[in-house]
Design an enzyme around this catalytic site. Structure first.
Site, PDB file in Angstrom:
ATOM      1  N   SER A 127       0.816  -1.222   0.000  1.00 52.33           N
ATOM      2  CA  SER A 127       0.000   0.000   0.000  1.00 52.33           C
ATOM      3  C   SER A 127       0.848   1.270   0.000  1.00 52.33           C
ATOM      4  O   SER A 127       1.892   1.348   0.658  1.00 52.33           O
ATOM      5  CB  SER A 127      -0.882  -0.004   1.256  1.00 52.33           C
ATOM      6  OG  SER A 127      -1.468   1.261   1.440  1.00 52.33           O
ATOM      7  N   GLU A 129       0.117   3.640   1.655  1.00 50.23           N
ATOM      8  CA  GLU A 129       0.128   4.081   3.055  1.00 50.23           C
ATOM      9  C   GLU A 129       1.479   3.792   3.718  1.00 50.23           C
ATOM     10  O   GLU A 129       1.819   4.409   4.729  1.00 50.23           O
ATOM     11  CB  GLU A 129      -0.994   3.386   3.833  1.00 50.23           C
ATOM     12  CG  GLU A 129      -2.372   3.973   3.597  1.00 50.23           C
ATOM     13  CD  GLU A 129      -2.498   5.404   4.102  1.00 50.23           C
ATOM     14  OE1 GLU A 129      -2.309   5.628   5.303  1.00 50.23           O
ATOM     15  OE2 GLU A 129      -2.779   6.290   3.291  1.00 50.23           O
ATOM     16  N   TYR A 151      -2.291  -0.210  10.281  1.00 48.20           N
ATOM     17  CA  TYR A 151      -2.496  -0.830   8.960  1.00 48.20           C
ATOM     18  C   TYR A 151      -1.228  -0.695   8.107  1.00 48.20           C
ATOM     19  O   TYR A 151      -0.750  -1.668   7.512  1.00 48.20           O
ATOM     20  CB  TYR A 151      -3.681  -0.167   8.250  1.00 48.20           C
ATOM     21  CG  TYR A 151      -3.775  -0.521   6.779  1.00 48.20           C
ATOM     22  CD1 TYR A 151      -4.352  -1.721   6.364  1.00 48.20           C
ATOM     23  CD2 TYR A 151      -3.259   0.329   5.793  1.00 48.20           C
ATOM     24  CE1 TYR A 151      -4.416  -2.049   5.013  1.00 48.20           C
ATOM     25  CE2 TYR A 151      -3.330   0.005   4.447  1.00 48.20           C
ATOM     26  CZ  TYR A 151      -3.913  -1.186   4.063  1.00 48.20           C
ATOM     27  OH  TYR A 151      -3.965  -1.515   2.731  1.00 48.20           O
TER      28      TYR A 151
HETATM   29  P1  NDP Z   1     -11.687  -4.869   0.831  1.00 47.88           P
HETATM   30  O1  NDP Z   1     -11.698  -4.393   2.241  1.00 47.88           O
HETATM   31  O2  NDP Z   1     -12.787  -4.474  -0.093  1.00 47.88           O
HETATM   32  O3  NDP Z   1     -11.629  -6.481   0.829  1.00 47.88           O
HETATM   33  C1  NDP Z   1     -10.914  -7.179   1.779  1.00 47.88           C
HETATM   34  C2  NDP Z   1     -11.163  -8.655   1.596  1.00 47.88           C
HETATM   35  O4  NDP Z   1     -10.401  -9.381   2.576  1.00 47.88           O
HETATM   36  C3  NDP Z   1     -12.629  -9.093   1.786  1.00 47.88           C
HETATM   37  O5  NDP Z   1     -12.913 -10.106   0.850  1.00 47.88           O
HETATM   38  C4  NDP Z   1     -12.613  -9.683   3.194  1.00 47.88           C
HETATM   39  O6  NDP Z   1     -13.617 -10.659   3.409  1.00 47.88           O
HETATM   40  C5  NDP Z   1     -11.250 -10.349   3.188  1.00 47.88           C
HETATM   41  N1  NDP Z   1     -10.730 -10.662   4.517  1.00 47.88           N
HETATM   42  C6  NDP Z   1     -10.508  -9.819   5.553  1.00 47.88           C
HETATM   43  N2  NDP Z   1      -9.991 -10.471   6.589  1.00 47.88           N
HETATM   44  C7  NDP Z   1      -9.879 -11.779   6.223  1.00 47.88           C
HETATM   45  C8  NDP Z   1      -9.418 -12.938   6.866  1.00 47.88           C
HETATM   46  N3  NDP Z   1      -8.951 -12.917   8.116  1.00 47.88           N
HETATM   47  N4  NDP Z   1      -9.423 -14.099   6.165  1.00 47.88           N
HETATM   48  C9  NDP Z   1      -9.907 -14.154   4.915  1.00 47.88           C
HETATM   49  N5  NDP Z   1     -10.380 -13.076   4.240  1.00 47.88           N
HETATM   50  C10 NDP Z   1     -10.363 -11.903   4.906  1.00 47.88           C
HETATM   51  O7  NDP Z   1     -10.270  -4.434   0.230  1.00 47.88           O
HETATM   52  P2  NDP Z   1      -9.875  -4.023  -1.289  1.00 47.88           P
HETATM   53  O8  NDP Z   1     -10.510  -4.971  -2.218  1.00 47.88           O
HETATM   54  O9  NDP Z   1     -10.048  -2.565  -1.459  1.00 47.88           O
HETATM   55  O10 NDP Z   1      -8.287  -4.246  -1.254  1.00 47.88           O
HETATM   56  C11 NDP Z   1      -7.711  -5.508  -1.581  1.00 47.88           C
HETATM   57  C12 NDP Z   1      -6.307  -5.595  -1.008  1.00 47.88           C
HETATM   58  O11 NDP Z   1      -5.502  -4.555  -1.536  1.00 47.88           O
HETATM   59  C13 NDP Z   1      -6.247  -5.420   0.512  1.00 47.88           C
HETATM   60  O12 NDP Z   1      -5.187  -6.233   0.990  1.00 47.88           O
HETATM   61  C14 NDP Z   1      -5.885  -3.958   0.696  1.00 47.88           C
HETATM   62  O13 NDP Z   1      -5.236  -3.744   1.944  1.00 47.88           O
HETATM   63  C15 NDP Z   1      -4.956  -3.761  -0.481  1.00 47.88           C
HETATM   64  N6  NDP Z   1      -4.884  -2.408  -0.976  1.00 47.88           N
HETATM   65  C16 NDP Z   1      -6.024  -1.780  -1.387  1.00 47.88           C
HETATM   66  C17 NDP Z   1      -5.965  -0.504  -1.900  1.00 47.88           C
HETATM   67  C18 NDP Z   1      -7.200   0.214  -2.324  1.00 47.88           C
HETATM   68  O14 NDP Z   1      -7.104   1.440  -2.553  1.00 47.88           O
HETATM   69  N7  NDP Z   1      -8.336  -0.452  -2.489  1.00 47.88           N
HETATM   70  C19 NDP Z   1      -4.668   0.189  -2.046  1.00 47.88           C
HETATM   71  C20 NDP Z   1      -3.526  -0.578  -1.550  1.00 47.88           C
HETATM   72  C21 NDP Z   1      -3.636  -1.831  -1.071  1.00 47.88           C
HETATM   73  P3  NDP Z   1     -15.112 -10.281   3.902  1.00 47.88           P
HETATM   74  O15 NDP Z   1     -15.878  -9.963   2.650  1.00 47.88           O
HETATM   75  O16 NDP Z   1     -15.548 -11.520   4.592  1.00 47.88           O
HETATM   76  O17 NDP Z   1     -14.985  -9.089   4.805  1.00 47.88           O
HETATM   77  P1  GDR Z   2      -7.189   5.338   2.956  1.00 46.46           P
HETATM   78  O1  GDR Z   2      -8.655   5.540   2.352  1.00 46.46           O
HETATM   79  O2  GDR Z   2      -7.146   5.559   4.402  1.00 46.46           O
HETATM   80  O3  GDR Z   2      -6.260   6.167   2.111  1.00 46.46           O
HETATM   81  O4  GDR Z   2      -6.946   3.787   2.707  1.00 46.46           O
HETATM   82  P2  GDR Z   2      -9.889   6.370   2.862  1.00 46.46           P
HETATM   83  O5  GDR Z   2     -10.769   6.528   1.678  1.00 46.46           O
HETATM   84  O6  GDR Z   2     -10.496   5.804   4.093  1.00 46.46           O
HETATM   85  O7  GDR Z   2      -9.244   7.788   3.264  1.00 46.46           O
HETATM   86  C1  GDR Z   2      -8.627   8.638   2.299  1.00 46.46           C
HETATM   87  C2  GDR Z   2      -8.378  10.000   2.934  1.00 46.46           C
HETATM   88  O8  GDR Z   2      -9.624  10.665   3.140  1.00 46.46           O
HETATM   89  C3  GDR Z   2      -9.598  11.301   4.407  1.00 46.46           C
HETATM   90  N1  GDR Z   2     -10.950  11.498   4.924  1.00 46.46           N
HETATM   91  C4  GDR Z   2     -11.823  10.517   5.210  1.00 46.46           C
HETATM   92  N2  GDR Z   2     -11.731   9.180   5.098  1.00 46.46           N
HETATM   93  C5  GDR Z   2     -12.800   8.439   5.461  1.00 46.46           C
HETATM   94  N3  GDR Z   2     -12.743   7.107   5.319  1.00 46.46           N
HETATM   95  N4  GDR Z   2     -13.946   8.997   5.971  1.00 46.46           N
HETATM   96  C6  GDR Z   2     -14.081  10.342   6.121  1.00 46.46           C
HETATM   97  O9  GDR Z   2     -15.105  10.837   6.570  1.00 46.46           O
HETATM   98  C7  GDR Z   2     -12.971  11.149   5.711  1.00 46.46           C
HETATM   99  N5  GDR Z   2     -12.745  12.485   5.702  1.00 46.46           N
HETATM  100  C8  GDR Z   2     -11.527  12.687   5.216  1.00 46.46           C
HETATM  101  C9  GDR Z   2      -8.774  10.348   5.268  1.00 46.46           C
HETATM  102  O10 GDR Z   2      -8.325  11.044   6.433  1.00 46.46           O
HETATM  103  C10 GDR Z   2      -7.690   9.919   4.300  1.00 46.46           C
HETATM  104  O11 GDR Z   2      -6.631  10.837   4.311  1.00 46.46           O
HETATM  105  C11 GDR Z   2      -7.318   3.160   1.491  1.00 46.46           C
HETATM  106  C12 GDR Z   2      -7.562   1.672   1.825  1.00 46.46           C
HETATM  107  O12 GDR Z   2      -8.097   1.043   0.679  1.00 46.46           O
HETATM  108  C13 GDR Z   2      -6.259   0.993   2.204  1.00 46.46           C
HETATM  109  O13 GDR Z   2      -6.484  -0.416   2.322  1.00 46.46           O
HETATM  110  C14 GDR Z   2      -5.219   1.264   1.107  1.00 46.46           C
HETATM  111  O14 GDR Z   2      -4.000   0.661   1.405  1.00 46.46           O
HETATM  112  C15 GDR Z   2      -5.040   2.760   0.901  1.00 46.46           C
HETATM  113  O15 GDR Z   2      -6.296   3.302   0.530  1.00 46.46           O
HETATM  114  C16 GDR Z   2      -4.042   3.087  -0.194  1.00 46.46           C
END
Ligand code: NDP
Ligand code: GDR
Length: 338
Positions: A127, A129, A151
């Site tokens: 990530s 992050e 995280y």
């Molecule tokens: P989501 O939160 O939408 O999906 C997470 C998935 O992980 C769900 O299917 C959830 O299952 C499953 N899960 C959580 N805990 C467990 C566990 N203990 N065992 C098995 N399955 C589990 O995430 P995204 O699809 O957005 O992201 C996918 C991956 O990419 C994640 O690892 C995230 O950290 C990473 N990532 C995402 C980014 C983004 O911007 N979206 C950016 C950078 C990295 P359930 O449906 O049961 O909750």
């Molecule tokens: P992030 O995504 O923390 O970057 O993680 P999120 O959309 O939650 O936050 C992005 C930015 O928006 C600001 N923010 C708020 N965020 C949320 N959720 N709710 C609010 O009301 C709000 N107001 C302002 C946050 O402070 C933050 O700066 C996502 C996840 O998908 C991670 O798993 C992944 O690794 C990173 O993106 C890249």
């Protein structure tokens, strides 16, 4: 026919990746964890029309036996470890669970592949992050990490373990350092989806305000469909490696909101409320990725603009809240809105 195993198949990326791999002719297996509800949380897979096309195997990334069984059953050529506790805000409230699933879960997957299927190729979604308090801008594969949340620290550990298994055991393990990516299937607790859902509610007269935290932070947002394509491309390379995946364009949360409010024809100043309770204990203030390596080596480039993505998300939320059966299938509200 190639076979893939996706952990986290029920999440945003898991669903889009499963769709992409099915289109490419893969047999797709997905790990799903048990919950007390009778039904599997396969709403996203159903929305994409692929729920019946994937093979689901029960398991949890914190449980090595279930990972071993899943790898033994699926015999995958490619493993995508998308499972994680993926909410940054939640990670301060549940740091141990986050460490278990997001950090150690990755090691479980690496161990299962190493012992059962060492020839399989692995993709770990690291990530942006991890860059946290950024040391340089834009961020590349060479930029040092400074994680600022449980995280981010968990992802940094998983990232280095992926590198470690590649170097120690010769696994074909690659890591995508993924910047934020969104879609109509984004969890409602993340800011883009919270905004598009909130705006759709205001537009339909179901709400009058949208409460957000810090809107001065800036993110590099892309579309999930583009990012899962990058994950697949990484595993098609002969040599495993790490790649920053980003658009290179960074805007503030305020600017992103402006795009969404503007599209809906609503006055942002009238409806947006800043709530100090939604600020985080620590932030990555501005993230901007440099995906030059992915462009050069993978031939990858994002195809969807931020504007097109936000418009798609507002439209999908308007349809859902208007009772259209094709609307986005995620739950109405998170228990506590981060
Ligand atoms: P989501 O939160 O939408 O999906 C997470 C998935 O992980 C769900 O299917 C959830 O299952 C499953 N899960 C959580 N805990 C467990 C566990 N203990 N065992 C098995 N399955 C589990 O995430 P995204 O699809 O957005 O992201 C996918 C991956 O990419 C994640 O690892 C995230 O950290 C990473 N990532 C995402 C980014 C983004 O911007 N979206 C950016 C950078 C990295 P359930 O449906 O049961 O909750
Ligand atoms: P992030 O995504 O923390 O970057 O993680 P999120 O959309 O939650 O936050 C992005 C930015 O928006 C600001 N923010 C708020 N965020 C949320 N959720 N709710 C609010 O009301 C709000 N107001 C302002 C946050 O402070 C933050 O700066 C996502 C996840 O998908 C991670 O798993 C992944 O690794 C990173 O993106 C890249």
């Amino acid at each position: 026919m190639k076979t893939a195993l996706i952990t986290g198949i029920t999440g945003q990326d898991g669903a889009y990746l499963a769709q992409l791999l099915l289109e490419k002719g893969y047999a797709v297996h997905g790990l799903v964890r048990r919950s007390s509800g009778m039904e599997i949380n396969d709403a996203r897979l159903r929305w994409l029309g692929i729920a019946d096309a994937v093979h689901l195997v029960d398991g949890d990334v914190t449980d090595l036996s279930s990972l071993l069984r899943a790898v033994r059953t699926a015999r995958p050529d490619e493993v995508y470890n998308l499972a994680a506790q993926s909410s940054v805000m939640t990670s301060w409230h549940q740091p141990l669970l986050t460490g278990g699933a997001t950090a150690l879960g990755c090691v479980g997957v690496l161990e299962a592949v190493r012992t059962e299927r060492p020839e399989a190729r692995i993709c770990q979604p690291s990530s942006s992050e991890m860059f946290g308090r950024v040391r340089e801008s834009p961020q590349t594969e060479a930029t040092p990490f400074f994680p600022r949340s449980p995280y981010a620290a968990a992802k940094a550990y998983a990232h280095w373990m992926t590198v470690n298994y590649r170097e120690s055991f010769g696994l074909h393990a690659s890591s995508g350092i993924l910047f934020n990516h969104e879609s109509p299937l984004r969890g409602i607790e993340f800011v883009t989806r919270k905004v598009t859902d909130g705006i759709a509610r205001i537009k339909l007269g179901l709400a009058t305000e949208l409460r957000l935290g810090n809107i001065d932070v800036a993110r590099d947002w892309g579309h999930a469909r583009d990012y899962v394509r990058a994950m697949w491309l990484m595993l098609q390379q002969e040599v495993p490696d790490d790649y920053v995946i980003a658009t290179g364009r960074t805007v503030t949360v305020r600017e992103m909101c402006g795009i969404a409010f503007g599209y809906a024809g609503l006055d942002m100043e009238r409806h947006l409320v800043i709530d100090a309770a939604l600020f985080r204990p620590a932030e990555a203030a501005t993230l901007q990725g440099d995906a030059s390596k992915a462009r050069a080596r993978l031939g990858w480039a994002p195809e969807v603009t931020l504007e097109a993505m936000i418009h798609e998300m507002v439209e999908a939320d308007l349809r859902r809240l208007s009772g259209d059966a094709q609307g986005v299938p995620v739950r109405e509200r998170p228990a506590r809105a981060p």
